[in-house]
Scaffold this motif. Structure first.
Motif, PDB file in Angstrom:
ATOM      1  N   LEU A  26     -61.388 -36.258  -3.481  1.00  0.00           N
ATOM      2  CA  LEU A  26     -60.419 -36.710  -4.473  1.00  0.00           C
ATOM      3  C   LEU A  26     -59.923 -38.123  -4.172  1.00  0.00           C
ATOM      4  CD1 LEU A  26     -58.274 -33.479  -4.941  1.00  0.00           C
ATOM      5  CD2 LEU A  26     -59.794 -34.508  -6.626  1.00  0.00           C
ATOM      6  N   LEU A  27     -59.542 -38.361  -2.922  1.00  0.00           N
ATOM      7  CA  LEU A  27     -58.938 -39.648  -2.576  1.00  0.00           C
ATOM      8  C   LEU A  27     -59.968 -40.770  -2.614  1.00  0.00           C
ATOM      9  CD1 LEU A  27     -56.409 -41.135  -1.793  1.00  0.00           C
ATOM     10  CD2 LEU A  27     -56.862 -40.598   0.599  1.00  0.00           C
ATOM     11  N   PHE A  28     -61.161 -40.522  -2.099  1.00  0.00           N
ATOM     12  CA  PHE A  28     -62.185 -41.568  -2.116  1.00  0.00           C
ATOM     13  C   PHE A  28     -62.507 -41.984  -3.547  1.00  0.00           C
ATOM     14  CE2 PHE A  28     -66.790 -42.483  -2.573  1.00  0.00           C
ATOM     15  CZ  PHE A  28     -66.810 -43.717  -1.939  1.00  0.00           C
ATOM     16  N   THR A  29     -62.696 -41.009  -4.419  1.00  0.00           N
ATOM     17  CA  THR A  29     -63.013 -41.320  -5.811  1.00  0.00           C
ATOM     18  C   THR A  29     -61.911 -42.145  -6.450  1.00  0.00           C
ATOM     19  OG1 THR A  29     -64.314 -39.293  -6.011  1.00  0.00           O
ATOM     20  CG2 THR A  29     -63.592 -40.328  -8.056  1.00  0.00           C
ATOM     21  N   SER A  30     -60.660 -41.761  -6.200  1.00  0.00           N
ATOM     22  CA  SER A  30     -59.540 -42.471  -6.803  1.00  0.00           C
ATOM     23  C   SER A  30     -59.411 -43.888  -6.243  1.00  0.00           C
ATOM     24  CB  SER A  30     -58.243 -41.700  -6.572  1.00  0.00           C
ATOM     25  OG  SER A  30     -57.142 -42.388  -7.123  1.00  0.00           O
ATOM     26  N   LEU A  31     -59.516 -44.042  -4.922  1.00  0.00           N
ATOM     27  CA  LEU A  31     -59.383 -45.372  -4.329  1.00  0.00           C
ATOM     28  C   LEU A  31     -60.515 -46.294  -4.764  1.00  0.00           C
ATOM     29  CD1 LEU A  31     -58.211 -44.505  -0.708  1.00  0.00           C
ATOM     30  CD2 LEU A  31     -56.856 -45.503  -2.556  1.00  0.00           C
ATOM     31  N   LEU A  32     -61.705 -45.729  -4.974  1.00  0.00           N
ATOM     32  CA  LEU A  32     -62.805 -46.543  -5.455  1.00  0.00           C
ATOM     33  C   LEU A  32     -62.542 -47.017  -6.886  1.00  0.00           C
ATOM     34  CD1 LEU A  32     -65.484 -47.639  -4.468  1.00  0.00           C
ATOM     35  CD2 LEU A  32     -66.603 -45.594  -5.394  1.00  0.00           C
ATOM     36  N   VAL A  33     -61.999 -46.128  -7.709  1.00  0.00           N
ATOM     37  CA  VAL A  33     -61.643 -46.517  -9.079  1.00  0.00           C
ATOM     38  C   VAL A  33     -60.566 -47.601  -9.054  1.00  0.00           C
ATOM     39  CG1 VAL A  33     -60.530 -45.717 -11.203  1.00  0.00           C
ATOM     40  CG2 VAL A  33     -62.322 -44.333 -10.132  1.00  0.00           C
ATOM     41  N   GLN A  34     -59.526 -47.389  -8.238  1.00  0.00           N
ATOM     42  CA  GLN A  34     -58.452 -48.382  -8.156  1.00  0.00           C
ATOM     43  C   GLN A  34     -58.965 -49.715  -7.621  1.00  0.00           C
ATOM     44  OE1 GLN A  34     -54.602 -47.009  -6.544  1.00  0.00           O
ATOM     45  NE2 GLN A  34     -55.444 -44.936  -6.537  1.00  0.00           N
ATOM     46  N   GLY A  35     -59.811 -49.657  -6.589  1.00  0.00           N
ATOM     47  CA  GLY A  35     -60.346 -50.888  -6.012  1.00  0.00           C
ATOM     48  C   GLY A  35     -61.230 -51.648  -6.982  1.00  0.00           C
ATOM     49  N   THR A  36     -62.060 -50.911  -7.723  1.00  0.00           N
ATOM     50  CA  THR A  36     -62.942 -51.564  -8.695  1.00  0.00           C
ATOM     51  C   THR A  36     -62.134 -52.235  -9.798  1.00  0.00           C
ATOM     52  OG1 THR A  36     -64.687 -49.943  -8.233  1.00  0.00           O
ATOM     53  CG2 THR A  36     -64.852 -51.188 -10.291  1.00  0.00           C
ATOM     54  N   ALA A  37     -61.084 -51.562 -10.260  1.00  0.00           N
ATOM     55  CA  ALA A  37     -60.232 -52.156 -11.293  1.00  0.00           C
ATOM     56  C   ALA A  37     -59.546 -53.418 -10.777  1.00  0.00           C
ATOM     57  CB  ALA A  37     -59.203 -51.129 -11.759  1.00  0.00           C
ATOM     58  N   ALA A  38     -59.036 -53.350  -9.536  1.00  0.00           N
ATOM     59  CA  ALA A  38     -58.380 -54.527  -8.960  1.00  0.00           C
ATOM     60  C   ALA A  38     -59.377 -55.662  -8.764  1.00  0.00           C
ATOM     61  CB  ALA A  38     -57.732 -54.150  -7.624  1.00  0.00           C
ATOM     62  N   MET A  39     -60.599 -55.326  -8.354  1.00  0.00           N
ATOM     63  CA  MET A  39     -61.633 -56.343  -8.157  1.00  0.00           C
ATOM     64  C   MET A  39     -61.978 -57.030  -9.483  1.00  0.00           C
ATOM     65  SD  MET A  39     -65.479 -55.813  -6.655  1.00  0.00           S
ATOM     66  CE  MET A  39     -65.953 -54.791  -8.066  1.00  0.00           C
ATOM     67  N   THR A  40     -62.065 -56.249 -10.549  1.00  0.00           N
ATOM     68  CA  THR A  40     -62.383 -56.816 -11.861  1.00  0.00           C
ATOM     69  C   THR A  40     -61.305 -57.800 -12.306  1.00  0.00           C
ATOM     70  OG1 THR A  40     -63.594 -54.816 -12.469  1.00  0.00           O
ATOM     71  CG2 THR A  40     -62.881 -56.249 -14.267  1.00  0.00           C
ATOM     72  N   ARG A  41     -60.029 -57.425 -12.072  1.00  0.00           N
ATOM     73  CA  ARG A  41     -58.935 -58.324 -12.450  1.00  0.00           C
ATOM     74  C   ARG A  41     -58.978 -59.614 -11.631  1.00  0.00           C
ATOM     75  NH1 ARG A  41     -56.079 -53.321 -12.538  1.00  0.00           N
ATOM     76  NH2 ARG A  41     -55.256 -53.727 -10.438  1.00  0.00           N
ATOM     77  N   ALA A  42     -59.207 -59.459 -10.308  1.00  0.00           N
ATOM     78  CA  ALA A  42     -59.246 -60.647  -9.450  1.00  0.00           C
ATOM     79  C   ALA A  42     -60.427 -61.533  -9.791  1.00  0.00           C
ATOM     80  CB  ALA A  42     -59.316 -60.211  -7.981  1.00  0.00           C
ATOM     81  N   GLU A  43     -61.556 -60.911 -10.107  1.00  0.00           N
ATOM     82  CA  GLU A  43     -62.749 -61.677 -10.447  1.00  0.00           C
ATOM     83  C   GLU A  43     -62.551 -62.470 -11.735  1.00  0.00           C
ATOM     84  OE1 GLU A  43     -67.477 -60.709 -10.519  1.00  0.00           O
ATOM     85  OE2 GLU A  43     -66.153 -59.397 -11.677  1.00  0.00           O
ATOM     86  N   ALA A  44     -61.833 -61.885 -12.684  1.00  0.00           N
ATOM     87  CA  ALA A  44     -61.553 -62.598 -13.934  1.00  0.00           C
ATOM     88  C   ALA A  44     -60.769 -63.874 -13.656  1.00  0.00           C
ATOM     89  CB  ALA A  44     -60.786 -61.688 -14.887  1.00  0.00           C
ATOM     90  N   GLY A  45     -59.826 -63.796 -12.732  1.00  0.00           N
ATOM     91  CA  GLY A  45     -59.073 -64.986 -12.360  1.00  0.00           C
ATOM     92  C   GLY A  45     -59.953 -66.041 -11.700  1.00  0.00           C
ATOM     93  N   GLN A  46     -60.899 -65.580 -10.863  1.00  0.00           N
ATOM     94  CA  GLN A  46     -61.811 -66.514 -10.215  1.00  0.00           C
ATOM     95  C   GLN A  46     -62.706 -67.216 -11.241  1.00  0.00           C
ATOM     96  OE1 GLN A  46     -62.274 -67.179  -6.635  1.00  0.00           O
ATOM     97  NE2 GLN A  46     -60.172 -66.463  -6.861  1.00  0.00           N
ATOM     98  N   ARG A  47     -63.182 -66.461 -12.208  1.00  0.00           N
ATOM     99  CA  ARG A  47     -64.040 -67.065 -13.233  1.00  0.00           C
ATOM    100  C   ARG A  47     -63.261 -68.067 -14.080  1.00  0.00           C
ATOM    101  NH1 ARG A  47     -67.533 -61.921 -15.601  1.00  0.00           N
ATOM    102  NH2 ARG A  47     -69.051 -61.814 -13.893  1.00  0.00           N
ATOM    103  N   ALA A  48     -61.999 -67.748 -14.339  1.00  0.00           N
ATOM    104  CA  ALA A  48     -61.176 -68.658 -15.144  1.00  0.00           C
ATOM    105  C   ALA A  48     -60.996 -70.002 -14.451  1.00  0.00           C
ATOM    106  CB  ALA A  48     -59.816 -68.022 -15.422  1.00  0.00           C
ATOM    107  N   SER A  49     -61.047 -69.983 -13.121  1.00  0.00           N
ATOM    108  CA  SER A  49     -60.901 -71.236 -12.375  1.00  0.00           C
ATOM    109  C   SER A  49     -62.231 -71.938 -12.150  1.00  0.00           C
ATOM    110  CB  SER A  49     -60.230 -70.960 -11.024  1.00  0.00           C
ATOM    111  OG  SER A  49     -61.059 -70.150 -10.211  1.00  0.00           O
ATOM    112  N   GLY A  50     -63.318 -71.377 -12.701  1.00  0.00           N
ATOM    113  CA  GLY A  50     -64.610 -72.053 -12.649  1.00  0.00           C
ATOM    114  C   GLY A  50     -65.538 -71.597 -11.549  1.00  0.00           C
ATOM    115  N   ARG A  51     -65.161 -70.580 -10.781  1.00  0.00           N
ATOM    116  CA  ARG A  51     -66.016 -70.098  -9.700  1.00  0.00           C
ATOM    117  C   ARG A  51     -67.118 -69.194 -10.250  1.00  0.00           C
ATOM    118  NH1 ARG A  51     -63.715 -67.870  -4.381  1.00  0.00           N
ATOM    119  NH2 ARG A  51     -65.972 -67.804  -4.198  1.00  0.00           N
ATOM    120  N   LYS A  52     -68.293 -69.241  -9.613  1.00  0.00           N
ATOM    121  CA  LYS A  52     -69.437 -68.474 -10.100  1.00  0.00           C
ATOM    122  C   LYS A  52     -69.975 -67.468  -9.077  1.00  0.00           C
ATOM    123  CE  LYS A  52     -69.578 -70.867 -13.931  1.00  0.00           C
ATOM    124  NZ  LYS A  52     -69.180 -70.264 -15.217  1.00  0.00           N
ATOM    125  N   ARG A  53     -69.451 -67.452  -7.861  1.00  0.00           N
ATOM    126  CA  ARG A  53     -70.028 -66.614  -6.808  1.00  0.00           C
ATOM    127  C   ARG A  53     -69.575 -65.160  -6.948  1.00  0.00           C
ATOM    128  NH1 ARG A  53     -68.519 -69.229  -1.307  1.00  0.00           N
ATOM    129  NH2 ARG A  53     -66.598 -69.693  -2.400  1.00  0.00           N
TER     130      ARG A  53
END
Length: 406
Positions: A262-289
């Motif tokens: 239960l916990l692993f599945t939930s933390l993976l979902v939460q982490g993926t969502a947080a990663m997507t949000r952070a990545e959007a900010g990186q792309r907005a600043s022009g980063r491509k990696r």
């Protein structure tokens, strides 16, 4: 129609290359009356897979990794038909069957029938060559299947509460709320596990550790495996990663295995969502990696949560030990290692270790390296802080390597 099936399988399953598949598929496409027998042959391969230690989710995952989603759906169709013959199934099997891909209909026109038969034969070729893996529970229809542990009276209700908390944590857009909900879920898991250990000790239960397999699939599977290892350790379990087959085997007592899933599945979902949000900010600043950012993010997320989960587990154990001492009238400050809760938990930890060593006598500790993006590491650490389980000792950004049993 068995002669047609035998001819097609002989042509396609024991030879390499597309030409062999084409020969077998041509025979089957021209014989629509053979469909039922063809499917029964596939169900036989599925039954053999159970005898080699595989479970439904493992089989579909492996087919997806080795072939594609289309053949994985065909495997799910065969699994659903094969398991329908059993009057009862172990609880984990029922949950896995509920998550199978939808059934694949049999096509009627000849061109589609050829493609369908080719897909089936390629699937059968893979099933025929499945390796044996460590069994993690009884095979359906055997005597051992009827001996699986019955849940404690309050266990379904407790798991329902934990699932509800984690679902809310995944759904909320507020990091502080997600943190509070996840922390509460971990607290319930830890106390439920400790209560179960105390009851087992008092009643001299003969329950022994079990095992389950949890999918650890690409991409970024090394970071995911480290996260699962951290969750397992915090919940008094051990995890052994098999990167080639796309899963980790988790060993522990049954309530703890449920908590880890239960916990692993939930933390993976939460982490993926947080990663997507952070990545959007990186792309907005022009980063491509993107790839290096994601790998570093998830590695930091896993490493940081490992420290925080460990702290949470230690704190819950200390509080429960103090409660045990108070209930028995002892002074919490003077409780010894032989009279408190710790010996009970130490005995269970030893049982888990012995079971792991018996199942996997040749495990190695593998160093994985993958965090090369400092921004990804920092964002992943911050995301782990927001999902934290309590106070943390933490790790520095320079600690970019992890170790995991494989």
């Amino acid at each position: 129609m068995e002669p047609v099936i035998d001819q097609a399988c002989a042509a396609a399953l024991y030879a390499e290359g597309d030409a062999a598949l084409d020969t077998g598929a041509s025979l089957l496409a021209a014989a629509p009356d053979a469909d039922d027998a063809l499917h029964r042959r596939g169900e036989e391969f599925v039954t053999r897979a159970w005898g080699r230690g595989w479970h439904p989710a493992d089989l579909v995952r492996f087919v997806r990794l080795e072939l594609d989603e289309r053949r994985a759906a065909l495997a799910g169709t065969l699994i659903a038909a094969e398991t329908a013959r059993y009057a009862e199934l172990p609880p984990r099997w029922r949950a896995q069957l509920a998550g199978l891909p939808g059934a694949v209909p049999v096509p009627r026109n000849k061109p589609d029938r050829f493609s369908y038969a080719s897909d089936l034969l390629e699937l059968y070729r893979l099933l025929l060559r499945l390796p044996a893996i460590e069994p993690v529970g009884p095979v359906p229809g055997t005597a051992a299947d009827r001996l699986h542990r019955a849940p404690a009276p309050d266990e379904p209700r407790m798991l329902t509460r934990i699932r509800a908390l984690l679902a809310k944590a995944e759904a909320t857009g507020f990091p502080e709320e997600a943190e509070a909900l996840t922390s509460k879920a971990q607290e319930l898991m830890a106390r439920h596990s400790i209560d179960g250990a105390v009851v087992a000790a008092r009643t001299r239960s003969t329950e022994t550790p079990g095992a389950c397999r949890i999918g650890v699939e690409p991409p970024y599977e090394s970071a995911k495996a480290i996260l699962l290892d951290a969750v397992a350790s915090a919940n008094r379990c051990q995890a052994v990663w098999n990167g080639d087959l796309g899963f980790s085997t988790v060993i522990g007592f049954e309530p703890d295995l449920d908590a880890v899933e239960l916990l692993f599945t939930s933390l993976l979902v939460q982490g993926t969502a947080a990663m997507t949000r952070a990545e959007a900010g990186q792309r907005a600043s022009g980063r491509k990696r993107t790839k290096t950012f994601r790998q570093s993010f998830l590695m930091a997320y896993a490493q940081r949560l490992g420290s925080r989960l460990a702290d949470s587990a230690e704190r819950a154990t200390a509080e429960a030990d103090a409660d045990t001492a108070t209930a028995t009238g002892a002074d919490p400050e003077s409780v010894t290692a032989t009279t408190g809760l710790l010996p009970v938990l130490a005995a269970r930890d030893l049982a888990v270790t012995e079971t792991t060593e018996r199942m996997f006598p040749r495990t190695t500790t593998t160093r994985v390296r993958g965090a090369t993006d400092l921004d990804g590491w920092n964002h992943g650490t911050e995301a782990a802080d927001r999902a934290r389980m309590g106070s943390a000792r933490g790790r520095t950004p320079r600690e970019r390597d992890g170790e995991i049993m494989a």
